[in-house]
Enzyme design. Structure first.
Site, PDB file in Angstrom:
ATOM      1  N   LYS A 154      38.443  45.339  26.125  1.00 31.11           N
ATOM      2  CA  LYS A 154      39.853  45.364  26.499  1.00 31.11           C
ATOM      3  C   LYS A 154      39.964  45.018  27.974  1.00 31.11           C
ATOM      4  O   LYS A 154      39.426  45.728  28.828  1.00 31.11           O
ATOM      5  CB  LYS A 154      40.450  46.753  26.239  1.00 31.11           C
ATOM      6  CG  LYS A 154      41.977  46.746  26.185  1.00 31.11           C
ATOM      7  CD  LYS A 154      42.467  45.978  24.966  1.00 31.11           C
ATOM      8  CE  LYS A 154      43.887  46.342  24.593  1.00 31.11           C
ATOM      9  NZ  LYS A 154      44.315  45.613  23.375  1.00 31.11           N
ATOM     10  N   THR A 170      39.485  47.270  20.472  1.00 28.21           N
ATOM     11  CA  THR A 170      39.816  47.216  21.895  1.00 28.21           C
ATOM     12  C   THR A 170      40.981  48.146  22.211  1.00 28.21           C
ATOM     13  O   THR A 170      41.085  48.650  23.332  1.00 28.21           O
ATOM     14  CB  THR A 170      40.158  45.784  22.330  1.00 28.21           C
ATOM     15  OG1 THR A 170      41.338  45.340  21.666  1.00 28.21           O
ATOM     16  CG2 THR A 170      39.002  44.847  22.011  1.00 28.21           C
ATOM     17  N   ARG A 194      37.215  27.189  68.135  1.00 22.66           N
ATOM     18  CA  ARG A 194      38.109  27.066  66.985  1.00 22.66           C
ATOM     19  C   ARG A 194      38.498  28.443  66.466  1.00 22.66           C
ATOM     20  O   ARG A 194      37.841  29.454  66.742  1.00 22.66           O
ATOM     21  CB  ARG A 194      37.427  26.284  65.848  1.00 22.66           C
ATOM     22  CG  ARG A 194      36.220  26.979  65.250  1.00 22.66           C
ATOM     23  CD  ARG A 194      35.702  26.264  64.008  1.00 22.66           C
ATOM     24  NE  ARG A 194      34.585  26.992  63.412  1.00 22.66           N
ATOM     25  CZ  ARG A 194      34.068  26.717  62.204  1.00 22.66           C
ATOM     26  NH1 ARG A 194      34.559  25.725  61.482  1.00 22.66           N
ATOM     27  NH2 ARG A 194      33.050  27.431  61.734  1.00 22.66           N
ATOM     28  N   GLN A 238      28.533  30.250  57.622  1.00 22.86           N
ATOM     29  CA  GLN A 238      27.304  30.729  56.992  1.00 22.86           C
ATOM     30  C   GLN A 238      26.624  31.784  57.863  1.00 22.86           C
ATOM     31  O   GLN A 238      26.161  32.818  57.363  1.00 22.86           O
ATOM     32  CB  GLN A 238      26.335  29.558  56.754  1.00 22.86           C
ATOM     33  CG  GLN A 238      26.750  28.610  55.636  1.00 22.86           C
ATOM     34  CD  GLN A 238      27.586  27.453  56.130  1.00 22.86           C
ATOM     35  OE1 GLN A 238      28.293  27.559  57.135  1.00 22.86           O
ATOM     36  NE2 GLN A 238      27.511  26.328  55.422  1.00 22.86           N
ATOM     37  N   HIS A 242      41.092  26.875  57.158  1.00 26.51           N
ATOM     38  CA  HIS A 242      41.131  25.964  58.294  1.00 26.51           C
ATOM     39  C   HIS A 242      42.453  26.070  59.060  1.00 26.51           C
ATOM     40  O   HIS A 242      43.535  26.135  58.468  1.00 26.51           O
ATOM     41  CB  HIS A 242      40.946  24.529  57.823  1.00 26.51           C
ATOM     42  CG  HIS A 242      39.666  24.303  57.080  1.00 26.51           C
ATOM     43  ND1 HIS A 242      38.432  24.423  57.672  1.00 26.51           N
ATOM     44  CD2 HIS A 242      39.428  23.965  55.782  1.00 26.51           C
ATOM     45  CE1 HIS A 242      37.484  24.152  56.786  1.00 26.51           C
ATOM     46  NE2 HIS A 242      38.066  23.890  55.632  1.00 26.51           N
TER      47      HIS A 242
END
Length: 285
Positions: free
Chosen positions: A12, A57, A169, A212, A240
């Protein structure tokens, strides 16, 4: 060449549960989304339509509500463990259970008044078979942003590369993180708060040369501070932000006005784990 039934499960999905705990005039609100999956001796249900081993379910949904009343909900991890262990112990044909939970946060405005918080959602996945249980806690849509302290230079280029190097940035992301606990026992609320804090600190305090690198630093911070965690998996979209060219209007833009692009976006995913981490034990992590 024969044809056989492969891995399968059923359950479910997305049972919505709101639990109001009434302590006199002060109430506590718990808001969950619970999904249950069962696996086991279900070949006959698929091959011949014999439902003798199938727990409906609808029964699974009812169990979620009944357990909320009988046991309460102290944390998503504890509630998931209760449900998973119940289904494995009470249903002989069922060999493994996965319970996935999402917890939606509300801010108290008064004794019985609340305001729904933002997009961030606490999660847990509990998997259980007759050999034991595995608990994975998590968070989705943890939105973080550094307005400086990030660069992206020195990357590989080819004939299709147009991206200019960025020495200063904005770094923004919406973290989805899941972390596996060393055991199925713990102070789940305290652990969640500490891991979330470590993830945020790892983001804030890392000078980022790539998303990363930031991902690894966040996972490393969790494992350094939390011996109860053996593995962290993260998915981090790069949200971005592009500086807007204001020269047509006779204006400069010293990295102050940005266009926040929603797509396409870079998607960075990775796992940070202890080199001696025990295997998860169940495929559903």
């Amino acid at each position: 060449m024969g044809i056989v039934l492969g891995a399968n499960q059923y359950g479910k999905a997305e049972t919505r549960l709101v639990r109001v705990t009434r302590d006199g005039g002060t109430h506590t609100l718990t808001d969950l989304n619970v999904s249950v999956s069962l696996a086991g001796d279900l070949v006959d249900a698929h091959l011949s339509g014999d439902n003798g081993h199938v727990l409906p379910t609808d029964t699974q949904k009812n169990t979620v509500y009944a357990f909320a009343r009988r046991h309460g909900v102290t944390s998503v991890e504890a509630f998931g463990l209760l449900l998973a262990r119940h289904f494995v112990a009470s249903q002989e044909p069922i060999h493994a259970v996965r319970v996935r939970l999402e917890s939606y946060s509300w801010t108290r405005l008064g004794p019985h008044s609340f305001q729904r918080d933002g997009a961030e959602v606490r999660t847990a996945t509990v998997t259980c078979d007759r050999s034991g249980a595995t608990v994975v806690s998590g968070v989705t849509d943890l939105v973080l942003l550094n307005s400086t302290g990030s660069e992206f230079v020195g990357y590989r280029q080819d004939g299709y590369t147009t991206l200019a190097p960025a020495t200063d940035r904005i770094l923004a992301t919406a973290v989805t993180a899941r972390w596996r606990h060393a055991s199925a026992d713990g102070d789940w609320d305290a652990s969640y708060a500490a891991v979330r804090s470590a993830l945020v600190s790892g983001f804030v305090e890392t000078y980022s040369r790539s998303l990363q690198q930031t991902l690894y630093a966040m996972g490393e911070r969790v494992l350094t501070e939390r011996p109860d965690v053996v593995e962290v998996r993260m998915s981090m979209p790069n949200r971005h932000h592009f500086a807007v060219d204001l020269t047509p209007f006779g204006l400069d833009n010293p990295n102050e006005v940005f266009y926040a692009a929603d797509r396409p976006y870079g998607l960075i995913e990775g796992t940070v784990l202890r080199d001696d981490a025990p295997a998860a034990g169940l495929a559903w992590w």
